[in-house]
Design an enzyme around this catalytic site. Structure first.
Site, PDB file in Angstrom:
ATOM      1  N   LYS A  31      17.161   8.050  41.472  1.00 21.74           N
ATOM      2  CA  LYS A  31      16.193   6.975  41.748  1.00 21.74           C
ATOM      3  C   LYS A  31      14.950   7.160  40.883  1.00 21.74           C
ATOM      4  O   LYS A  31      14.710   8.243  40.343  1.00 21.74           O
ATOM      5  CB  LYS A  31      15.817   7.008  43.224  1.00 21.74           C
ATOM      6  CG  LYS A  31      15.114   8.295  43.648  1.00 21.74           C
ATOM      7  CD  LYS A  31      14.957   8.396  45.153  1.00 21.74           C
ATOM      8  CE  LYS A  31      14.278   9.698  45.536  1.00 21.74           C
ATOM      9  NZ  LYS A  31      14.264   9.896  47.000  1.00 21.74           N
ATOM     10  N   TYR A 251     -16.832  11.963  29.331  1.00 23.39           N
ATOM     11  CA  TYR A 251     -17.717  11.143  30.168  1.00 23.39           C
ATOM     12  C   TYR A 251     -18.520  11.973  31.164  1.00 23.39           C
ATOM     13  O   TYR A 251     -17.964  12.819  31.866  1.00 23.39           O
ATOM     14  CB  TYR A 251     -16.891  10.137  30.966  1.00 23.39           C
ATOM     15  CG  TYR A 251     -16.171   9.118  30.113  1.00 23.39           C
ATOM     16  CD1 TYR A 251     -16.834   8.403  29.125  1.00 23.39           C
ATOM     17  CD2 TYR A 251     -14.818   8.860  30.329  1.00 23.39           C
ATOM     18  CE1 TYR A 251     -16.161   7.463  28.360  1.00 23.39           C
ATOM     19  CE2 TYR A 251     -14.147   7.915  29.571  1.00 23.39           C
ATOM     20  CZ  TYR A 251     -14.827   7.222  28.584  1.00 23.39           C
ATOM     21  OH  TYR A 251     -14.163   6.294  27.841  1.00 23.39           O
TER      22      TYR A 251
END
Ligand SMILES: *Cc1c(COP(=O)(O)O)cnc(C)c1O
Length: 361
Positions: A31, A251
């Site tokens: 899956k 940042y």
């Protein structure tokens, strides 16, 4: 620039490890694009190594396997009415938990085989025990009319990983009782299954024909049984610069250099599945040494501290692998991110191409 190298020989070895350790047949659970490893190549490798079934969550995933030519029996357990229609004539076993679902499946002439799911304690899906007799009788009725075959009866463990032996044993007993009731209703399922990867090892269930192996295929080794991680995540440094003590990186300048150092740019970010939270803990392997991830991880890139090593743009970087070269493993990244390796693997984004190799061993 980046690539996720998937070693299919590791997938095969992992299947063989389970075959050595457990008597049951193996459902290779592929899956979510085989936990990000690529459903079709992994399914092929698993079948080559002796897996006899394939398991997927969504009907679409089953279709993808059939379209690629895989002929092993497939079980799918999450679908809606529209997806059922899509299944067409591809012969996929569909999980059924309620009489309403059974009716929907039976009214779809293309679905021929179902597996009834009993809720033995996970309380997510499956028939509640007090509706089981009704469901098995309805299924036996449909079978007698020739509308459908009930090929299996199954359930899913709630404590498969941190093996709570008492809970798993209780779930096995409930499943056995459910099978007995189904037989009384006239059903003759050819497969019964309960265990996932960890449960396959810890739960003694000789009366189950199958175990469903997901995590273990990829080398997520929850019980230390000698599995091999199949994926290596690599890229190349794109930029290198020297910064001075006191200068910040990325940042907000969460990282400020304590001394002059060389910093290098790694072109992968949270859009590629690198968990933003690992900054300050994670490291990568470059030139055979671990370089710490510094400053905030951005959408497409992050920075590592190379110290005084004369690294250059274009040098290969390994984010994770099987650890044999000193690189971190996916399990390390999961720990840094406060999650499980499953989530890290599934998160590796579509900008990262998968490349398949067969390691020489
Ligand atoms: C994902 C899944 C599995 C595989 O579990 P692992 O712990 O990854 O081996 C088995 N059964 C069901 C129903 C699943 O959803």
């Amino acid at each position: 620039m980046a690539e996720a190298v998937v070693d299919l020989s590791a997938v095969r070895d992992n299947v063989r490890t389970f075959r050595r350790l457990v008597p049951q047949g193996i459902v290779a659970v592929v899956k979510a694009d085989a936990f990000g490893h690529g459903a079709v190549p992994v399914a092929r490798a698993a079948v080559e190594a002796g897996a006899t079934w394939l398991g997927v969550a969504r009907a679409e995933e089953a279709l993808q396997l059939r379209a690629a030519g895989l002929t092993a029996p497939i079980l799918t357990w999450l679908y809606d009415a529209a997806e059922l229609m899509l299944l067409g004539d591809v012969d996929v076993d569909v999980s059924v938990s309620t009489v309403a679902e059974l009716q929907r499946v039976v009214s779809n002439p293309s679905v021929r085989r179902v597996q009834l799911k009993l809720d033995t304690g996970l309380h997510r899906s499956g028939s509640p025990p007090d509706r089981w007799v009704e469901l098995t009788r309805a299924a036996a009725h449909c079978e007698a009319l020739g509308a459908v075959t009930v090929r299996g009866i199954w359930s899913h463990l709630s404590h498969g990983v941190s093996p709570d032996a008492a809970q798993s044993t209780q779930q096995l007993q409930l499943l056995r009782a459910g099978v007995a009731l189904a037989r009384r209703a006239g059903l003759r399922p050819s497969v019964v299954h309960l265990a996932n990867s960890a449960g396959a090892i810890t739960l003694d269930a000789p009366d189950c024909e199958l175990v469903r192996i997901g995590a273990g295929l990829y080398g997520i080794d929850e019980l230390g049984i000698g599995l091999r991680p199949a994926m290596r995540l690599m890229t190349k440094l794109t930029q290198v610069r020297r910064i001075r003590a006191g200068e910040g990186v990325s940042y907000g300048h969460d990282f400020v250099a304590e001394r002059d150092t060389t910093v290098a740019l790694v072109p992968l970010g949270y859009a590629d599945g690198i968990p933003r939270i690992v900054s300050g803990q994670a490291s990568v392997l470059c030139r055979g040494v671990r370089m710490p991830v510094i400053g905030r991880i951005a959408m497409d890139q992050f920075v590592v501290d190379a110290g005084d090593l004369p690294v250059e743009p274009g040098e290969p970087v390994t984010l994770f692998g099987d650890g044999s070269r000193g690189e971190p493993t996916c399990a390390d990244w999961a720990e840094w991110a406060g999650t499980i390796p499953h989530e890290v693997y599934c998160g590796i984004g579509t900008r990262v191409p998968r490349r398949y190799e067969e390691a020489a061993r």
